[in-house]
Enzyme design. Structure first.
Site, PDB file in Angstrom:
ATOM      1  N   ARG A  70      23.740  76.940  72.950  1.00  0.00           N
ATOM      2  CA  ARG A  70      23.935  75.490  73.081  1.00  0.00           C
ATOM      3  C   ARG A  70      25.403  75.138  72.818  1.00  0.00           C
ATOM      4  O   ARG A  70      25.994  74.315  73.532  1.00  0.00           O
ATOM      5  CB  ARG A  70      23.033  74.734  72.108  1.00  0.00           C
ATOM      6  CG  ARG A  70      21.548  74.898  72.284  1.00  0.00           C
ATOM      7  CD  ARG A  70      20.903  73.965  73.250  1.00  0.00           C
ATOM      8  NE  ARG A  70      21.117  72.568  72.971  1.00  0.00           N
ATOM      9  CZ  ARG A  70      20.462  71.843  72.061  1.00  0.00           C
ATOM     10  NH1 ARG A  70      19.564  72.438  71.273  1.00  0.00           N
ATOM     11  NH2 ARG A  70      20.696  70.560  71.915  1.00  0.00           N
ATOM     12  N   HIS A 125      21.133  62.581  65.639  1.00  0.00           N
ATOM     13  CA  HIS A 125      20.461  63.884  65.533  1.00  0.00           C
ATOM     14  C   HIS A 125      21.445  64.976  65.153  1.00  0.00           C
ATOM     15  O   HIS A 125      21.158  66.154  65.317  1.00  0.00           O
ATOM     16  CB  HIS A 125      19.760  64.249  66.855  1.00  0.00           C
ATOM     17  CG  HIS A 125      18.574  63.362  67.130  1.00  0.00           C
ATOM     18  ND1 HIS A 125      18.029  63.227  68.388  1.00  0.00           N
ATOM     19  CD2 HIS A 125      17.857  62.548  66.322  1.00  0.00           C
ATOM     20  CE1 HIS A 125      17.012  62.382  68.336  1.00  0.00           C
ATOM     21  NE2 HIS A 125      16.891  61.951  67.102  1.00  0.00           N
ATOM     22  N   CYS A 133      25.296  74.516  54.780  1.00  0.00           N
ATOM     23  CA  CYS A 133      24.760  75.623  53.981  1.00  0.00           C
ATOM     24  C   CYS A 133      23.264  75.406  53.764  1.00  0.00           C
ATOM     25  O   CYS A 133      22.813  74.272  53.617  1.00  0.00           O
ATOM     26  CB  CYS A 133      25.481  75.688  52.635  1.00  0.00           C
ATOM     27  SG  CYS A 133      24.919  77.071  51.639  1.00  0.00           S
ATOM     28  N   ASN A 265      18.030  55.619  84.382  1.00  0.00           N
ATOM     29  CA  ASN A 265      17.303  56.879  84.340  1.00  0.00           C
ATOM     30  C   ASN A 265      16.997  57.314  85.766  1.00  0.00           C
ATOM     31  O   ASN A 265      16.823  56.477  86.652  1.00  0.00           O
ATOM     32  CB  ASN A 265      15.983  56.671  83.551  1.00  0.00           C
ATOM     33  CG  ASN A 265      15.403  57.968  83.054  1.00  0.00           C
ATOM     34  OD1 ASN A 265      15.197  58.891  83.854  1.00  0.00           O
ATOM     35  ND2 ASN A 265      15.143  58.072  81.760  1.00  0.00           N
ATOM     36  N   THR A 266      16.931  58.611  85.977  1.00  0.00           N
ATOM     37  CA  THR A 266      16.569  59.099  87.319  1.00  0.00           C
ATOM     38  C   THR A 266      15.071  58.885  87.563  1.00  0.00           C
ATOM     39  O   THR A 266      14.591  58.969  88.687  1.00  0.00           O
ATOM     40  CB  THR A 266      16.837  60.622  87.417  1.00  0.00           C
ATOM     41  OG1 THR A 266      16.391  61.227  86.184  1.00  0.00           O
ATOM     42  CG2 THR A 266      18.312  60.924  87.613  1.00  0.00           C
TER      43      THR A 266
HETATM   44  C1  BV8 Z   1      11.309  62.458  61.664  1.00  0.00           C
HETATM   45  C2  BV8 Z   1      18.464  67.808  67.606  1.00  0.00           C
HETATM   46  C3  BV8 Z   1      10.305  62.109  59.557  1.00  0.00           C
HETATM   47  C4  BV8 Z   1      18.074  69.246  67.746  1.00  0.00           C
HETATM   48  C5  BV8 Z   1      16.520  66.504  68.262  1.00  0.00           C
HETATM   49  C6  BV8 Z   1       5.297  65.140  62.610  1.00  0.00           C
HETATM   50  C7  BV8 Z   1       6.108  65.253  61.486  1.00  0.00           C
HETATM   51  C8  BV8 Z   1       7.338  64.602  61.404  1.00  0.00           C
HETATM   52  C9  BV8 Z   1       7.788  63.873  62.497  1.00  0.00           C
HETATM   53  C10 BV8 Z   1       6.977  63.807  63.610  1.00  0.00           C
HETATM   54  C11 BV8 Z   1       5.739  64.399  63.688  1.00  0.00           C
HETATM   55  N1  BV8 Z   1       5.206  64.125  64.917  1.00  0.00           N
HETATM   56  C12 BV8 Z   1       6.060  63.389  65.633  1.00  0.00           C
HETATM   57  C13 BV8 Z   1       7.114  63.161  64.850  1.00  0.00           C
HETATM   58  C14 BV8 Z   1       8.242  62.444  65.171  1.00  0.00           C
HETATM   59  C15 BV8 Z   1       9.226  63.477  65.739  1.00  0.00           C
HETATM   60  C16 BV8 Z   1       9.142  63.301  67.225  1.00  0.00           C
HETATM   61  O1  BV8 Z   1       9.653  62.308  67.713  1.00  0.00           O
HETATM   62  N2  BV8 Z   1       8.491  64.243  67.927  1.00  0.00           N
HETATM   63  C17 BV8 Z   1       8.355  64.077  69.364  1.00  0.00           C
HETATM   64  C18 BV8 Z   1       8.515  65.416  70.069  1.00  0.00           C
HETATM   65  C19 BV8 Z   1       6.989  63.427  69.619  1.00  0.00           C
HETATM   66  N3  BV8 Z   1      10.532  63.092  65.235  1.00  0.00           N
HETATM   67  C20 BV8 Z   1      11.074  63.797  64.252  1.00  0.00           C
HETATM   68  O2  BV8 Z   1      10.633  64.816  63.787  1.00  0.00           O
HETATM   69  C21 BV8 Z   1      12.352  63.177  63.718  1.00  0.00           C
HETATM   70  N4  BV8 Z   1      12.268  63.140  62.278  1.00  0.00           N
HETATM   71  O3  BV8 Z   1      10.508  61.758  62.201  1.00  0.00           O
HETATM   72  O4  BV8 Z   1      11.345  62.690  60.328  1.00  0.00           O
HETATM   73  C22 BV8 Z   1      10.753  62.297  58.183  1.00  0.00           C
HETATM   74  C23 BV8 Z   1      11.176  61.203  57.442  1.00  0.00           C
HETATM   75  C24 BV8 Z   1      11.573  61.383  56.140  1.00  0.00           C
HETATM   76  C25 BV8 Z   1      11.596  62.682  55.573  1.00  0.00           C
HETATM   77  C26 BV8 Z   1      11.206  63.785  56.356  1.00  0.00           C
HETATM   78  C27 BV8 Z   1      10.779  63.605  57.670  1.00  0.00           C
HETATM   79  C28 BV8 Z   1      13.530  64.043  64.094  1.00  0.00           C
HETATM   80  C29 BV8 Z   1      13.723  63.994  65.598  1.00  0.00           C
HETATM   81  C30 BV8 Z   1      15.038  64.687  65.950  1.00  0.00           C
HETATM   82  C31 BV8 Z   1      14.749  65.996  66.655  1.00  0.00           C
HETATM   83  N5  BV8 Z   1      16.021  66.600  67.067  1.00  0.00           N
HETATM   84  N6  BV8 Z   1      17.704  67.013  68.573  1.00  0.00           N
HETATM   85  C32 BV8 Z   1      18.547  69.829  69.046  1.00  0.00           C
HETATM   86  O5  BV8 Z   1      19.064  69.099  69.907  1.00  0.00           O
HETATM   87  O6  BV8 Z   1      18.428  71.067  69.199  1.00  0.00           O
HETATM   88  S1  BV8 Z   1      15.673  65.613  69.426  1.00  0.00           S
HETATM   89  C33 BV8 Z   1      16.024  66.238  70.982  1.00  0.00           C
HETATM   90  O7  BV8 Z   1      15.217  65.468  71.874  1.00  0.00           O
HETATM   91  C34 BV8 Z   1      17.444  65.991  71.491  1.00  0.00           C
HETATM   92  O8  BV8 Z   1      18.278  65.360  70.566  1.00  0.00           O
HETATM   93  C35 BV8 Z   1      17.199  65.057  72.687  1.00  0.00           C
HETATM   94  O9  BV8 Z   1      18.237  64.192  72.927  1.00  0.00           O
HETATM   95  C36 BV8 Z   1      16.040  64.345  72.151  1.00  0.00           C
HETATM   96  C37 BV8 Z   1      15.287  63.376  72.867  1.00  0.00           C
HETATM   97  O10 BV8 Z   1      15.044  63.786  74.156  1.00  0.00           O
HETATM   98  P1  BV8 Z   1      15.799  62.984  75.293  1.00  0.00           P
HETATM   99  O11 BV8 Z   1      17.230  62.815  74.902  1.00  0.00           O
HETATM  100  O12 BV8 Z   1      15.035  61.764  75.628  1.00  0.00           O
HETATM  101  O13 BV8 Z   1      15.771  64.050  76.425  1.00  0.00           O
HETATM  102  P2  BV8 Z   1      14.548  64.357  77.383  1.00  0.00           P
HETATM  103  O14 BV8 Z   1      14.817  65.683  77.997  1.00  0.00           O
HETATM  104  O15 BV8 Z   1      13.258  64.096  76.679  1.00  0.00           O
HETATM  105  O16 BV8 Z   1      14.662  63.220  78.508  1.00  0.00           O
HETATM  106  C38 BV8 Z   1      15.764  63.214  79.378  1.00  0.00           C
HETATM  107  C39 BV8 Z   1      15.638  61.925  80.154  1.00  0.00           C
HETATM  108  O17 BV8 Z   1      16.789  61.795  80.974  1.00  0.00           O
HETATM  109  C40 BV8 Z   1      14.439  61.908  81.076  1.00  0.00           C
HETATM  110  O18 BV8 Z   1      13.835  60.624  81.001  1.00  0.00           O
HETATM  111  C41 BV8 Z   1      15.043  62.128  82.461  1.00  0.00           C
HETATM  112  O19 BV8 Z   1      14.326  61.410  83.455  1.00  0.00           O
HETATM  113  C42 BV8 Z   1      16.391  61.503  82.296  1.00  0.00           C
HETATM  114  N7  BV8 Z   1      17.459  62.042  83.147  1.00  0.00           N
HETATM  115  C43 BV8 Z   1      17.605  63.324  83.579  1.00  0.00           C
HETATM  116  N8  BV8 Z   1      18.766  63.411  84.291  1.00  0.00           N
HETATM  117  C44 BV8 Z   1      19.341  62.177  84.269  1.00  0.00           C
HETATM  118  C45 BV8 Z   1      18.505  61.298  83.546  1.00  0.00           C
HETATM  119  N9  BV8 Z   1      18.801  59.996  83.359  1.00  0.00           N
HETATM  120  C46 BV8 Z   1      19.952  59.542  83.893  1.00  0.00           C
HETATM  121  N10 BV8 Z   1      20.810  60.322  84.594  1.00  0.00           N
HETATM  122  C47 BV8 Z   1      20.532  61.638  84.800  1.00  0.00           C
HETATM  123  N11 BV8 Z   1      21.382  62.401  85.514  1.00  0.00           N
HETATM  124 ZN    ZN Z   2      26.816  77.481  50.298  1.00  0.00          ZN
END
Ligand code: BV8
Ligand code: ZN
Length: 298
Positions: A70, A125, A133, A265-266
């Protein structure tokens, strides 16, 4: 220019407080794969499964190879005109003493390749180029570490595919069969990045699923949205599937406070594109092409 765009631009020009929520789609035309759909894979792993503390705890070598790839691809990518259009919007609003905030779900650091420090852009994020660390007793954190690869053992992960070439006797040309992944290497933990202070394993400074977003940013975003003396007029929802929370809860909160929504969005619901959804504009296409047009109205 269609009247949705004209209507949107008049509204944007008169807005005093705007928020943008951006996702992986903004960086898509910079060549960085989005998370969902077919592109959501790295080798034969689902990216979402790798972006968790458990995966890292169970197999730090696998997860570090994923993040090394990445880092490599993000460093090779260039910011696009969508990133530039949003930075121009920040400058425009600041010059008019209006409030603007860009909430980025992306960790690729492409905004900062245009301008290293932008106070109005929050990487909620985290960022691929921040290292942390893993020891609870140590608070070592390093920002803007662009060293690639981070350790000699991680250099292998940069080449996603290897093409097998077989000589086809009959035509004496080489035939390329389908790209074959480099197998993931099983690296010893000693070959992964370590903390210079306490020698524990380092981790990427990103927010994994199940981890809390940076509390200081959450507080600042809440204050920005809830600040009574100015309600948000508009939220731009750019290149995000709206699946990840709490990032996407901001869109609902702004709608509830009377703000309008503009989606770039696409992949957008036809009803929205045809202007049939209240207080919601939909611009279907590549954000990198749409944003410079739509935001150029000052
Ligand atoms: C939290 C960093 C609570 C890493 C990322 C159980 C336990 C805890 C939480 C949860 C749970 N169940 C659900 C949750 C919530 C969970 C969540 O949302 N899960 C999802 C999968 C349902 N969230 C979390 O866990 C968050 N934390 O809730 O903590 C808590 C509170 C207190 C104490 C402890 C815990 C943390 C979420 C962060 C995860 N990390 N990234 C890495 O990148 O490796 S998220 C990851 O997905 C990326 O950052 C990415 O950006 C993000 C979101 O996806 P999108 O950006 O929307 O990308 P995607 O591919 O989905 O969509 C692309 C879009 O673009 C599409 O619509 C497509 O049509 C469009 N597109 C494509 N090409 C184009 C375009 N549009 C325009 N132009 C183009 N050319
Ligand atoms: Zn350390």
């Amino acid at each position: 220019m269609n009247n949705q765009l004209k209507e949107f631009q008049i509204y944007l020009k008169n807005s005093k407080k705007v928020i943008a929520l951006v996702g992986a789609g903004l960086s898509a035309s910079s060549g960085l794969p989005v998370f969902r759909g077919s592109q959501g894979l790295w080798k034969n792993y689902n990216m979402i499964d790798l972006a968790t503390p458990d995966s890292f705890y169970i197999d730090p070598s696998l997860v570090w190879q994923f993040y090394s790839w990445r880092r490599y691809t993000s460093l090779k990518a260039q910011p696009n005109n969508g990133h530039r259009a949003l930075i121009n919007l920040v400058d425009e609003f600041k010059s008019k003493n209006r409030k603007v905030l860009i909430i980025s779900q992306n960790v690729d650091g492409l905004f900062n390749r245009i301008r290293p420090k932008i106070d109005e852009i929050y990487d909620i994020h985290g960022n691929l180029f921040t290292l942390k660390c893993t020891s609870f007793l140590c608070n070592y954190i390093e920002k803007n570490n662009f060293k690639q690869p981070l350790t000699p053992a991680l250099n292998e992960t940069e080449h996603e595919f290897e093409h097998e070439h077989e000589i086809d006797e009959s035509t004496t040309t080489t035939t390329k069969n389908s790209p074959k992944f480099h197998p993931v290497k099983s690296l010893d933990e000693s070959q992964l990045p370590h903390c210079p202070i306490c020698k524990s394993l380092l981790r990427p400074g990103v927010v994994w699923f199940g981890e809390s977003l940076p509390l200081d940013l959450i507080t600042k975003i809440d204050n920005f949205i809830e600040d009574e003396d100015s309600i948000p007029d508009l939220v731009l929802v750019i290149g995000t599937s709206g699946t990840v929370y709490p990032a996407n809860s901001y869109v609902e909160r702004i709608k509830l406070k009377g703000g309008k929504v503009a989606i770039f969005n696409t992949d957008i619901d036809d009803k929205i594109v045809q202007g049939q959804v209240n207080d919601t504009w939909g611009f279907k296409g590549d954000a990198a092409e749409l944003l410079p047009i739509a935001l150029d109205c000052f």
